[in-house]
Design a protein around this motif. Sequence first.
Motif, PDB file in Angstrom:
ATOM      1  N   ALA A   1       0.833  -1.209   0.000  1.00 32.95           N
ATOM      2  CA  ALA A   1       0.000   0.000   0.000  1.00 32.95           C
ATOM      3  C   ALA A   1       0.865   1.255   0.000  1.00 32.95           C
ATOM      4  N   LEU A   2       1.962   1.240   0.751  1.00 38.66           N
ATOM      5  CA  LEU A   2       2.842   2.399   0.782  1.00 38.66           C
ATOM      6  C   LEU A   2       3.464   2.676  -0.587  1.00 38.66           C
ATOM      7  N   SER A   3       3.668   1.614  -1.360  1.00 34.51           N
ATOM      8  CA  SER A   3       4.213   1.782  -2.705  1.00 34.51           C
ATOM      9  C   SER A   3       3.143   2.189  -3.709  1.00 34.51           C
ATOM     10  N   ALA A   4       1.914   1.675  -3.508  1.00 31.19           N
ATOM     11  CA  ALA A   4       0.879   1.840  -4.533  1.00 31.19           C
ATOM     12  C   ALA A   4       0.044   3.102  -4.364  1.00 31.19           C
ATOM     13  N   PHE A   5      -0.189   3.523  -3.121  1.00 34.66           N
ATOM     14  CA  PHE A   5      -0.997   4.721  -2.894  1.00 34.66           C
ATOM     15  C   PHE A   5      -0.105   5.966  -2.922  1.00 34.66           C
TER      16      PHE A   5
ATOM     17  N   ILE B   1      -2.798   6.035   5.861  1.00 34.82           N
ATOM     18  CA  ILE B   1      -3.081   4.616   5.995  1.00 34.82           C
ATOM     19  C   ILE B   1      -3.146   4.248   7.471  1.00 34.82           C
ATOM     20  N   THR B   2      -4.299   3.754   7.905  1.00 34.86           N
ATOM     21  CA  THR B   2      -4.465   3.239   9.257  1.00 34.86           C
ATOM     22  C   THR B   2      -4.411   1.726   9.216  1.00 34.86           C
TER      23      THR B   2
ATOM     24  N   THR C   1      -0.642   5.131  10.545  1.00 31.84           N
ATOM     25  CA  THR C   1      -1.099   5.162  11.937  1.00 31.84           C
ATOM     26  C   THR C   1      -1.471   3.744  12.338  1.00 31.84           C
ATOM     27  N   ILE C   2      -0.999   3.301  13.488  1.00 27.63           N
ATOM     28  CA  ILE C   2      -1.348   1.975  13.997  1.00 27.63           C
ATOM     29  C   ILE C   2      -2.489   2.095  14.999  1.00 27.63           C
ATOM     30  N   HIS C   3      -3.573   1.383  14.725  1.00 29.16           N
ATOM     31  CA  HIS C   3      -4.706   1.302  15.656  1.00 29.16           C
ATOM     32  C   HIS C   3      -4.607  -0.049  16.349  1.00 29.16           C
ATOM     33  N   GLU C   4      -4.199  -0.048  17.610  1.00 32.49           N
ATOM     34  CA  GLU C   4      -4.090  -1.301  18.350  1.00 32.49           C
ATOM     35  C   GLU C   4      -5.456  -1.633  18.941  1.00 32.49           C
ATOM     36  N   GLY C   5      -6.196  -2.488  18.254  1.00 35.40           N
ATOM     37  CA  GLY C   5      -7.537  -2.841  18.685  1.00 35.40           C
ATOM     38  C   GLY C   5      -8.327  -3.463  17.560  1.00 35.40           C
ATOM     39  N   ASP C   6      -9.595  -3.683  17.825  1.00 38.56           N
ATOM     40  CA  ASP C   6     -10.489  -4.347  16.881  1.00 38.56           C
ATOM     41  C   ASP C   6     -10.702  -3.484  15.638  1.00 38.56           C
TER      42      ASP C   6
END
Length: 224
Positions: free
Chosen positions: A78-82, A88-89, A119-124
């Motif tokens: 995704a980092l390469s394609a977007f 990006i979360t 951004t990292i969302h640590e959770g569901d």
Amino acid sequence: MIPWQKLDETTMPGGGPLTLMQRGTEFSIMSGTIGLMNSRMSGSEEQLAMLSAARVGKRPGARILIGGLGMGFTLRAALSAFGPDSRITVAELVPAVIAWARGPLSPIHGASLDDPRVTIHEGDVRTAIGAGKPFDAILLDVDNGPDGLFRPENDRLYSATGLGNTKAALTPGGHLAVWSAYPDAAFTRRLGQSGMAIEEVRVRERSNGKGARHLIWFATKPGR
């Protein structure tokens, strides 16, 4: 043959055990005796991101949600394609998977977690869907298919209600992409009843175009 070595073990919230294994330069994350991901098999997870990016096109400031960090194949693609202005979360339920990414799996992940777009969302991921909307694309790779095989609570993601919530979190013309190791006719029917345009794409397991055939559903919300 080099034997497998167990590096670490954890338990999924509301699910079973997860084990990180290594054999030489090869890594595997397993649930019991079932391999969930392997460092030699990244092709279909990469396609999840690349095919999504092609559908999003050149939308400025595209907002992407990836459900499941795993070994980071989808994130790096995704980092390469977007675009450089994308955001990006990544939602990851299991804290140990994030720790592995910064520890023994860091040669695979590289600097992807430190990219300013991430951004990292640590959770569901269900919480992330509701909290961060609207998204131009929501990419789900949190199970081996559209059911909560390893975490029963994930069934809600693929239910009619869950699909309705995800649709509501998409921008007009945005899409949901769901990775699966196998077809699922019942899920295809539920997607079709959601009011989104449905497409099924077969992709290969390995980046060299070989290996098992996996499936990605794309469900696009009406509008532009």
